[in-house]
Structure formats: C-alpha cells, structure tokens
Design an enzyme around this catalytic site. Structure first.
Site, PDB file in Angstrom:
ATOM      1  N   GLY A  68     -15.775  11.777  -0.331  1.00 29.56           N
ATOM      2  CA  GLY A  68     -15.477  10.474  -0.912  1.00 29.56           C
ATOM      3  C   GLY A  68     -13.984  10.287  -1.048  1.00 29.56           C
ATOM      4  N   THR A  69     -13.581   9.032  -1.036  1.00 32.02           N
ATOM      5  CA  THR A  69     -12.163   8.713  -1.182  1.00 32.02           C
ATOM      6  C   THR A  69     -12.032   7.214  -1.404  1.00 32.02           C
ATOM      7  OG1 THR A  69      -9.987   8.951  -0.157  1.00 32.02           O
ATOM      8  CG2 THR A  69     -11.773   8.282   1.276  1.00 32.02           C
ATOM      9  N   THR A  70     -10.830   6.786  -1.699  1.00 34.48           N
ATOM     10  CA  THR A  70     -10.507   5.362  -1.723  1.00 34.48           C
ATOM     11  C   THR A  70      -9.169   5.182  -1.038  1.00 34.48           C
ATOM     12  OG1 THR A  70     -11.643   5.044  -3.844  1.00 34.48           O
ATOM     13  CG2 THR A  70     -10.119   3.325  -3.144  1.00 34.48           C
TER      14      THR A  70
END
Length: 224
Positions: free
Chosen positions: A9-11
């Site tokens: 996950g990341t943004t």
C-alpha cells in the site's frame, strides 16, 4: 511473481501549477501487516527536471525507474538536449505494457520542460498513458478522490498546490492503514527539484521537519 501474494500500500500524488509540478508521497513500505521501511523515498529521479512517483512492487518499480533514467541519460548525452516529460512517460508506458502480465507497477511521471512547462502523466498497471492536471495512485488514493476534486483548481499557485497535496496525503495516511510514515513533498520548476518533509499530523507548533528528523523513524535498506 504471484500478484495474489502481494499485499502492499502507498499514497502517491502529483499536481500541476503555473510554472511546475508538485509531487507528494507517504514513506511507508509494507507487505501484508509487516512494515519493512518507514522512511522510503517514493519520489525517484529520472532526470534533473523529471521525477516519478512509484507504487507497486518496490524491486520492480526501482528497476523500472533506473532503466528509464539510464535510457534518457544516454539520449541527453548523445543529443545534447533535455528530454521532454512525455518522453519519460512514453518509455514507462512501453515497458509496463510490454511486461504487464509480470510487472506490478503503477507510475506517475511528473516534471517540467521548456516545451510545455509542468506536466503530469499517469501510467497505471495496464500500461495506459494519460496526461492529467493531477494524478494519484496507491491504496490511499481511493480515500482522497473527492478531496482533490473539491480542492484542486486550475490556476492555483505553487504554495496553494503544495498545501492541497500535503493535506490530501495527510488524509490518506489517516484513513489508509497501508500508508504512513511522514509526508515527502517535491516541487519541480525550471530550476530543478526541491524537497521538503512534513509530519503526518498537523499541530500548530509543528509544520515542517527536515531530513535529519527522519532519524526518529529509523532507517532501513528497503524502498517504496
């Protein structure tokens, strides 16, 4: 690689303003519930005026960015001319599309060139190439779609765009358990790239921290 076994996950986020682009990302690298790196740098240099935001498999996106960067460096040395932002985006598109069954990578290419100024391109996992005013990707992006639609407007100056990107990533970190760490912001103009690091919280007494402040989070050898 079996993509069914990958849980990350990341943004990542990039947005245009008159005179350049702003890039932003969180700094957490995770696999399932294990956080392998809390200080990852997901804003990767391609040339002095072109950077990419990486999401997906850390090893694959790093290798992909290095390959495109090496190719464009060779072109610049041979032609004695700066590359266009779209040149980098097209190379990412071609590489991702040709290996789309094996590669787990979603890239945002952003930068500045003398032809078109600041530009943002999305290259998702399918290998599509889309120019946009702003673009976001990663698991945290679904939480900030409405925020960016409401707060990003064409014509905003650099300071306002930095503020919108910073607030958006803070919101994503708060809502997405796979995003975290601190907020890394990069600004690309005709003068090149400048970076800042901000805390994930926004107390009145703490607005900006420096690279030295990252020591409190530890320092691992993993990326993205």
């Amino acid at each position: 690689m079996n993509t069914n076994d990958y849980y990350g996950g990341t943004t990542i986020l990039a947005a245009e303003f008159d005179g350049g682009v702003v890039l932003g990302a969180d700094t957490r690298t995770s696999c399932r519930t294990y956080v392998s790196n809390r200080t990852a740098d997901k804003l990767t240099r391609i040339t002095d005026h072109i950077y990419c935001c990486r999401s997906g498999s850390a090893a694959q996106t790093q290798t992909l960015a290095e390959s495109v960067g090496s190719s464009l460096c060779g072109f610049q040395n041979f032609s004695n001319a700066s590359c266009l932002v779209r040149d980098a985006a097209v190379q990412f598109r071609n590489k991702i599309y040709s290996t789309r069954k094996l590669l787990l990578a979603s890239i945002i290419v952003a930068g500045w060139d003398r032809a078109l100024g600041g530009q943002v391109y999305t290259v998702p996992i399918s290998g599509l190439l889309v120019p946009e005013r702003y673009a976001m990707a990663g698991s945290g992006s679904s939480y900030i779609q409405g925020f960016m639609a409401a707060h990003f407007k064409p014509g905003l100056n650099q300071e306002d765009v930095v503020d919108v990107v910073k607030r958006a990533i803070r919101l994503a970190i708060r809502q997405d358990c796979s995003s975290g760490g601190v907020i890394r912001i990069g600004v690309i103009t005709a003068d090149g790239m400048s970076t800042s690091i901000y805390p994930k919280e926004d107390p009145d007494t703490l607005d900006k921290c420096t690279d030295s402040d990252l020591k409190i989070f530890g320092n691992d050898s993993f990326e993205t």
